[in-house]
Every structure is written in C-alpha cells, then in structure tokens.
Design a protein around this motif. Structure first.
Motif, PDB file in Angstrom:
ATOM      1  N   GLU A  94       0.840  -1.199   0.000  1.00 46.96           N
ATOM      2  CA  GLU A  94       0.000   0.000   0.000  1.00 46.96           C
ATOM      3  C   GLU A  94       0.876   1.251   0.000  1.00 46.96           C
ATOM      4  O   GLU A  94       1.956   1.258   0.594  1.00 46.96           O
ATOM      5  CB  GLU A  94      -0.900   0.027   1.244  1.00 46.96           C
ATOM      6  N   PRO A  95       0.401   2.331  -0.637  1.00 44.03           N
ATOM      7  CA  PRO A  95       1.176   3.585  -0.576  1.00 44.03           C
ATOM      8  C   PRO A  95       1.131   4.172   0.828  1.00 44.03           C
ATOM      9  O   PRO A  95       0.204   3.899   1.598  1.00 44.03           O
ATOM     10  CB  PRO A  95       0.471   4.495  -1.578  1.00 44.03           C
ATOM     11  N   GLU A  96       2.140   4.945   1.158  1.00 45.42           N
ATOM     12  CA  GLU A  96       2.182   5.637   2.453  1.00 45.42           C
ATOM     13  C   GLU A  96       0.968   6.558   2.557  1.00 45.42           C
ATOM     14  O   GLU A  96       0.497   7.076   1.543  1.00 45.42           O
ATOM     15  CB  GLU A  96       3.462   6.469   2.561  1.00 45.42           C
ATOM     16  N   PRO A  97       0.470   6.790   3.753  1.00 42.80           N
ATOM     17  CA  PRO A  97      -0.666   7.716   3.908  1.00 42.80           C
ATOM     18  C   PRO A  97      -0.324   9.096   3.333  1.00 42.80           C
ATOM     19  O   PRO A  97       0.784   9.596   3.496  1.00 42.80           O
ATOM     20  CB  PRO A  97      -0.862   7.793   5.424  1.00 42.80           C
ATOM     21  N   GLY A  98      -1.274   9.664   2.606  1.00 43.46           N
ATOM     22  CA  GLY A  98      -1.097  10.989   2.021  1.00 43.46           C
ATOM     23  C   GLY A  98      -0.454  11.001   0.647  1.00 43.46           C
ATOM     24  O   GLY A  98      -0.273  12.060   0.059  1.00 43.46           O
ATOM     25  N   LEU A  99      -0.080   9.825   0.132  1.00 44.92           N
ATOM     26  CA  LEU A  99       0.532   9.758  -1.194  1.00 44.92           C
ATOM     27  C   LEU A  99      -0.458   9.208  -2.209  1.00 44.92           C
ATOM     28  O   LEU A  99      -1.269   8.334  -1.893  1.00 44.92           O
ATOM     29  CB  LEU A  99       1.778   8.872  -1.177  1.00 44.92           C
ATOM     30  N   ALA A 100      -0.396   9.729  -3.408  1.00 45.14           N
ATOM     31  CA  ALA A 100      -1.205   9.225  -4.514  1.00 45.14           C
ATOM     32  C   ALA A 100      -0.333   8.296  -5.343  1.00 45.14           C
ATOM     33  O   ALA A 100       0.888   8.460  -5.411  1.00 45.14           O
ATOM     34  CB  ALA A 100      -1.706  10.382  -5.362  1.00 45.14           C
ATOM     35  N   ARG A 101      -0.959   7.320  -5.981  1.00 44.37           N
ATOM     36  CA  ARG A 101      -0.216   6.341  -6.761  1.00 44.37           C
ATOM     37  C   ARG A 101      -0.577   6.472  -8.238  1.00 44.37           C
ATOM     38  O   ARG A 101      -1.726   6.645  -8.599  1.00 44.37           O
ATOM     39  CB  ARG A 101      -0.542   4.937  -6.264  1.00 44.37           C
ATOM     40  N   ARG A 102       0.444   6.383  -9.081  1.00 40.52           N
ATOM     41  CA  ARG A 102       0.204   6.302 -10.522  1.00 40.52           C
ATOM     42  C   ARG A 102       1.103   5.222 -11.091  1.00 40.52           C
ATOM     43  O   ARG A 102       2.105   4.836 -10.482  1.00 40.52           O
ATOM     44  CB  ARG A 102       0.430   7.647 -11.217  1.00 40.52           C
ATOM     45  N   GLU A 103       0.707   4.715 -12.259  1.00 48.61           N
ATOM     46  CA  GLU A 103       1.455   3.650 -12.918  1.00 48.61           C
ATOM     47  C   GLU A 103       1.984   4.139 -14.260  1.00 48.61           C
ATOM     48  O   GLU A 103       1.300   4.885 -14.963  1.00 48.61           O
ATOM     49  CB  GLU A 103       0.559   2.429 -13.143  1.00 48.61           C
ATOM     50  N   VAL A 104       3.195   3.712 -14.583  1.00 49.59           N
ATOM     51  CA  VAL A 104       3.804   4.059 -15.866  1.00 49.59           C
ATOM     52  C   VAL A 104       4.210   2.755 -16.542  1.00 49.59           C
ATOM     53  O   VAL A 104       5.062   2.022 -16.039  1.00 49.59           O
ATOM     54  CB  VAL A 104       5.040   4.981 -15.684  1.00 49.59           C
ATOM     55  N   ASP A 105       3.570   2.456 -17.664  1.00 46.52           N
ATOM     56  CA  ASP A 105       3.859   1.228 -18.408  1.00 46.52           C
ATOM     57  C   ASP A 105       5.115   1.371 -19.253  1.00 46.52           C
ATOM     58  O   ASP A 105       5.524   2.469 -19.595  1.00 46.52           O
ATOM     59  CB  ASP A 105       2.694   0.897 -19.354  1.00 46.52           C
ATOM     60  N   GLY A 106       5.700   0.220 -19.601  1.00 45.88           N
ATOM     61  CA  GLY A 106       6.767   0.199 -20.589  1.00 45.88           C
ATOM     62  C   GLY A 106       8.175   0.334 -20.056  1.00 45.88           C
ATOM     63  O   GLY A 106       9.091   0.655 -20.802  1.00 45.88           O
ATOM     64  N   VAL A 107       8.382   0.062 -18.770  1.00 45.23           N
ATOM     65  CA  VAL A 107       9.738   0.087 -18.230  1.00 45.23           C
ATOM     66  C   VAL A 107      10.335  -1.299 -18.454  1.00 45.23           C
ATOM     67  O   VAL A 107       9.756  -2.305 -18.044  1.00 45.23           O
ATOM     68  CB  VAL A 107       9.733   0.466 -16.733  1.00 45.23           C
ATOM     69  N   GLY A 108      11.457  -1.356 -19.132  1.00 45.06           N
ATOM     70  CA  GLY A 108      12.040  -2.647 -19.475  1.00 45.06           C
ATOM     71  C   GLY A 108      11.129  -3.388 -20.437  1.00 45.06           C
ATOM     72  O   GLY A 108      10.314  -2.791 -21.130  1.00 45.06           O
ATOM     73  N   SER A 109      11.216  -4.702 -20.453  1.00 47.92           N
ATOM     74  CA  SER A 109      10.419  -5.484 -21.396  1.00 47.92           C
ATOM     75  C   SER A 109       9.029  -5.809 -20.882  1.00 47.92           C
ATOM     76  O   SER A 109       8.143  -6.126 -21.663  1.00 47.92           O
ATOM     77  CB  SER A 109      11.146  -6.788 -21.736  1.00 47.92           C
ATOM     78  N   ARG A 110       8.823  -5.730 -19.541  1.00 45.27           N
ATOM     79  CA  ARG A 110       7.536  -6.180 -19.008  1.00 45.27           C
ATOM     80  C   ARG A 110       7.131  -5.521 -17.704  1.00 45.27           C
ATOM     81  O   ARG A 110       6.246  -6.010 -17.006  1.00 45.27           O
ATOM     82  CB  ARG A 110       7.576  -7.687 -18.828  1.00 45.27           C
ATOM     83  N   PHE A 111       7.751  -4.420 -17.351  1.00 44.44           N
ATOM     84  CA  PHE A 111       7.498  -3.828 -16.042  1.00 44.44           C
ATOM     85  C   PHE A 111       6.562  -2.625 -16.099  1.00 44.44           C
ATOM     86  O   PHE A 111       6.477  -1.920 -17.100  1.00 44.44           O
ATOM     87  CB  PHE A 111       8.806  -3.370 -15.393  1.00 44.44           C
ATOM     88  N   VAL A 112       5.906  -2.404 -14.960  1.00 46.90           N
ATOM     89  CA  VAL A 112       5.121  -1.200 -14.713  1.00 46.90           C
ATOM     90  C   VAL A 112       5.803  -0.498 -13.550  1.00 46.90           C
ATOM     91  O   VAL A 112       6.067  -1.112 -12.511  1.00 46.90           O
ATOM     92  CB  VAL A 112       3.660  -1.548 -14.337  1.00 46.90           C
TER      93      VAL A 112
END
Length: 119
Positions: A94-112
């Motif tokens: 889980e993210p730390e309290p007070g932080l928002a989470r976003r995802e970025v696709d396309g890191v390496g061959s298969r990572f988010v």
C-alpha cells in the motif's frame, strides 16, 4: 561461452557499441578476461567519457522477484516500486498515507513503474 549481450553487460557498454567494435556473438570467459585486463583504446575512451550514469540497470519485480538488465531511458520516472505487467495492484504494498499512486507502463520489457507521490 557467453553471449555478446552478456559481455556488454559485464563491460558496462551498450550492445550497439559491442557490435560496432566487432565483439563476437559468443566468446569465452578467457577472451572477455583478456579484454578486461587490457582494454582496447575504444573501451578506454568510452570509460573516460562516462558522465556517471549507468549504462545498464537491474530491474526487479517487487512481487515475484523477476529481474532483467535493461538500458535506462530518460523518460523513466523515479519509481517507488516495479512490478511485472501481469501483477494486479492488490499484490503491491500500500502507498504511504497521504501519497497518490500512478502507474507508468513500458519500463524494461515487461514492467510497470509504480510512482507514489504527493498529490
């Protein structure tokens, strides 16, 4: 025998440079050790021109531990976690309290890349 890609990783040079300077597609440990012991002029120059950035980075999934070596890209964010693209968000810490989470696709061959940041 090791591959040209593995030799490039160990020499910390781009794969394109290994091709350009005619490193063989397969080489023995002794051949690589000889290059490391007495580097050719192009390798000495390459190392002298370094700006402190790594040529290769090790990417590792926080969920399953899968890892790969990849050339870092300028657009990759400063991420909190990496996960394989087939893992769900519920498998991540889980993210730390007070932080928002976003995802970025396309890191390496298969990572988010998972980025936790202040909103």
């Amino acid at each position: 025998m090791i591959t040209r890609r593995d030799a490039a990783l160990r020499l910390d040079i781009p794969l394109e440079m290994a091709r350009r300077h005619d490193l063989p597609t397969r080489m023995t440990e002794a051949e690589l050790a000889a290059i490391e012991a007495e580097p050719p002029a192009w390798l000495v120059q390459s190392r002298a021109n370094r700006t402190g950035k790594k040529v290769w980075v090790d990417l590792e999934c926080v969920v399953c531990g899968y890892h790969e070596a990849a050339r870092p890209k300028k657009w990759w964010p400063d991420y909190t976690y990496l996960s394989c693209d087939d893992h769900g968000a519920d498998e991540l810490p889980e993210p730390e309290p007070g932080l928002a989470r976003r995802e970025v696709d396309g890191v390496g061959s298969r990572f988010v890349a998972i980025v936790d940041e202040r909103p």
